[in-house]
Design an enzyme around this catalytic site. Structure first.
Site, PDB file in Angstrom:
ATOM      1  N   HIS A 219      -3.785  -4.745  -0.479  1.00 16.69           N
ATOM      2  CA  HIS A 219      -3.367  -5.354   0.787  1.00 16.69           C
ATOM      3  C   HIS A 219      -3.408  -6.871   0.646  1.00 16.69           C
ATOM      4  O   HIS A 219      -4.483  -7.475   0.784  1.00 16.69           O
ATOM      5  CB  HIS A 219      -4.300  -4.919   1.919  1.00 16.69           C
ATOM      6  CG  HIS A 219      -4.098  -3.515   2.353  1.00 16.69           C
ATOM      7  ND1 HIS A 219      -3.166  -3.155   3.296  1.00 16.69           N
ATOM      8  CD2 HIS A 219      -4.699  -2.372   1.972  1.00 16.69           C
ATOM      9  CE1 HIS A 219      -3.209  -1.848   3.487  1.00 16.69           C
ATOM     10  NE2 HIS A 219      -4.126  -1.344   2.680  1.00 16.69           N
TER      11      HIS A 219
ATOM     12  N   GLU B 117      -2.532  -9.037   2.725  1.00 15.31           N
ATOM     13  CA  GLU B 117      -2.943  -9.627   4.003  1.00 15.31           C
ATOM     14  C   GLU B 117      -4.448  -9.531   4.232  1.00 15.31           C
ATOM     15  O   GLU B 117      -4.975 -10.155   5.158  1.00 15.31           O
ATOM     16  CB  GLU B 117      -2.177  -8.957   5.160  1.00 15.31           C
ATOM     17  CG  GLU B 117      -2.652  -7.585   5.562  1.00 15.31           C
ATOM     18  CD  GLU B 117      -2.217  -6.436   4.668  1.00 15.31           C
ATOM     19  OE1 GLU B 117      -2.467  -5.277   5.056  1.00 15.31           O
ATOM     20  OE2 GLU B 117      -1.638  -6.675   3.584  1.00 15.31           O
TER      21      GLU B 117
ATOM     22  N   CYS C 102       0.845  -1.199   0.000  1.00 17.17           N
ATOM     23  CA  CYS C 102       0.000   0.000   0.000  1.00 17.17           C
ATOM     24  C   CYS C 102       0.889   1.261   0.000  1.00 17.17           C
ATOM     25  O   CYS C 102       1.626   1.482  -0.952  1.00 17.17           O
ATOM     26  CB  CYS C 102      -0.995  -0.028   1.149  1.00 17.17           C
ATOM     27  SG  CYS C 102      -2.364   1.142   0.921  1.00 17.17           S
TER      28      CYS C 102
END
Length: 196
Positions: free
Chosen positions: A178, A180, A78
């Protein structure tokens, strides 16, 4: 071991939780020696480009990151991806790390809201160590986007404009999304990063 760089402006624990889930050895650290001894580095980031670069400079880790990126894989996530470029133009012109050619500017999609929030499809441009196919969906939250040579873009997404979603140069990788928070697709990208 994967070192998650703690400079005060990152989504550290969501990244750590994903690596822990994948049983990838990791450590959140702001220690230069830890970065030097790690097998790979992750640079997370949340907030504004100038503030994050100031915090990174104040951490004393800029030179270490640049040196280690020549030897081992580095993944920016990001805002961490945006900081990999030469310049950012959020509020003011700010020097980035200069690890990938290009700059970061406010997005200008036609008839779509800013920030770009939500799931979007990856369109493959160039295979890289983290991605070799398109059609996968990943999760974005951002208002600024990279402008860089196509040869450094592994994947774009379409948000009223071509947004570089995954970039690379040498050992350096950047995900505007992202991983994750991007389900199995994101976890697979982190798995592949851990094997570089």
């Amino acid at each position: 071991m994967t070192a998650i760089i703690d400079y005060g402006a990152g989504n550290l624990f969501s990244v750590k939780n994903a690596l822990d889930y994948l049983k990838i050895e990791n450590k959140i650290t702001n220690n230069a020696d830890d970065l030097r001894s790690a097998d790979r580095l992750i640079l997370p980031g949340v907030g504004a480009f100038p503030d994050a670069m100031r915090m990174l400079r104040e951490s004393g880790l800029v030179d270490v990151i640049k040196e280690e990126a020549e030897k081992k894989p580095l993944l920016g996530i990001c805002l961490g991806m945006q900081m990999l470029f030469e310049k950012g133009y959020e509020f003011e012109e700010t020097d980035g790390l200069g690890l990938i050619k290009g700059s970061v500017r406010l997005m200008t999609p036609e008839n779509l809201p800013i920030p770009h929030i939500g799931w979007n499809e990856l369109e493959l441009n160039n295979s890289c160590g983290l991605l070799d196919k398109g059609g996968e969906y990943v999760y974005f939250v951002h208002s600024y986007a990279a402008e860089c040579p196509g040869e450094n873009v592994s994947a774009y997404c379409d948000y009223g404009m071509n947004v570089p979603a995954l970039v690379f140069s040498g050992n350096v990788y950047g995900a505007q999304f992202h991983p994750e928070k991007s389900g199995e697709t994101g976890l697979n990208i982190l798995r592949r990063f851990a094997k570089l």
